[in-house]
Write an enzyme that holds these catalytic residues in place. Sequence first.
Site, PDB file in Angstrom:
ATOM      1  N   LEU A  70      78.440 -23.834   2.676  1.00 33.97           N
ATOM      2  CA  LEU A  70      78.723 -24.965   1.975  1.00 33.97           C
ATOM      3  C   LEU A  70      77.197 -25.475   1.702  1.00 33.97           C
ATOM      4  CD1 LEU A  70      81.941 -26.893   3.176  1.00 33.97           C
ATOM      5  CD2 LEU A  70      81.770 -25.655   1.299  1.00 33.97           C
ATOM      6  N   ASP A  71      76.897 -26.221   0.437  1.00 37.39           N
ATOM      7  CA  ASP A  71      75.474 -26.760   0.115  1.00 37.39           C
ATOM      8  C   ASP A  71      75.632 -27.869   1.382  1.00 37.39           C
ATOM      9  OD1 ASP A  71      75.247 -25.239  -1.607  1.00 37.39           O
ATOM     10  OD2 ASP A  71      75.882 -26.521  -3.307  1.00 37.39           O
ATOM     11  N   ARG A  72      74.420 -28.211   1.656  1.00 36.75           N
ATOM     12  CA  ARG A  72      73.775 -29.293   2.746  1.00 36.75           C
ATOM     13  C   ARG A  72      74.756 -30.590   2.159  1.00 36.75           C
ATOM     14  NH1 ARG A  72      69.457 -31.291   5.752  1.00 36.75           N
ATOM     15  NH2 ARG A  72      68.274 -29.656   4.809  1.00 36.75           N
ATOM     16  N   THR A 132      77.597 -30.961   0.323  1.00 35.64           N
ATOM     17  CA  THR A 132      78.928 -30.796   0.033  1.00 35.64           C
ATOM     18  C   THR A 132      79.679 -30.914   1.370  1.00 35.64           C
ATOM     19  OG1 THR A 132      78.382 -29.246  -1.690  1.00 35.64           O
ATOM     20  CG2 THR A 132      80.764 -28.978  -0.845  1.00 35.64           C
ATOM     21  N   ARG A 153      78.094 -27.082  -9.242  1.00 35.45           N
ATOM     22  CA  ARG A 153      77.599 -28.251  -9.633  1.00 35.45           C
ATOM     23  C   ARG A 153      76.787 -27.714 -11.041  1.00 35.45           C
ATOM     24  NH1 ARG A 153      73.849 -28.906  -4.191  1.00 35.45           N
ATOM     25  NH2 ARG A 153      72.799 -30.391  -5.381  1.00 35.45           N
TER      26      ARG A 153
END
Length: 330
Positions: A141-143, A145, A247
């Site tokens: 997961l993105d930082r 998110t 995104r």
Amino acid sequence: MSGVQHRKITPEEDGMRLDRWFSIHFPDLPFSRLNRIIRKGEVRVDKGRVKANQRLETGQTVRVPPIADAGVKPSKPKPINEKDVQFLRDITLYEDDTILVLNKPHGLAVQGGSGTKRHLDKMLESIPNKKGEKPRLVHRLDRDTSGCLLVAKTRTAASHFGKVFRSRSARKIYWAITAHVPHPKQGKISCFIARRATEDGEQMHVVENGEEGAQHSITHYSVTDDAAGQVAWVTLKPVTGRTHQLRVHMAQMRTPILHDPRYFSLENWEAPEEAGKGLHLHARRLALPLPNGHRLDITAPLPSHMQQTFDLFGFNASQYDPQDDELDED
């Protein structure tokens, strides 16, 4: 260690390279020393000579020669960071003998990078399995998110769930708050995206098929609720798992995700001051098959900044979660 050892390959080690097997069981054995004893035939598998890159199979026997005289010190267990242990316990949504599902907080990196010292992959060293191995990340997961993140406790589990994600039999549901309301309110986004250099570094862009680095990306979306056309609560189901896919897809529709530092580019639009700060993208739900044939279905509660925004606009998270027949994948 003195004397010859004979060690059986376990099901969790099936398919592992011989040099990787030694790095796990004898982490202080220098790689150059390992290569020498392999070339000399001192290391054997089922009594046969081997190479460092040979793949091991369950039930095989590895002959490990005496290596005490090689200056190899007994490996010391890595120190346990009790704060990390407690932190991981606090964010655990589900746990069994093979996996953990964590509710990753907004702002915490999954893996390390330039200037990133605190991240989940490092914390996992504090909860090794019975063999002393660090649990493995299955996806990312993105930082910024938050939400459901799957971690495998064993190599066998990592292999199983890696195949599950590659086969797209894992169901991932994300919630987002977007500026404006996507039109139409339900649909599928299908486009090619690629990494491109910008003035602020690299980020993903929508490109034409055939361009360098282009990867096909597909997301199903549905507007769950909206507030007077100002913002929308959107449910997202990614079919593919490209970097920053959700995104980029929302930004491509001119309905970027609230407080997205990379892809929010609407002019003359500002979020209300009372809205929560931080990217409004949350991995709400994860459903996937377990090795025992059962199906796991886990939901992660909203992070505080998104709950603040839900409250502001009157969105009721407790009243809605998509059912299995929603967001058709065709």
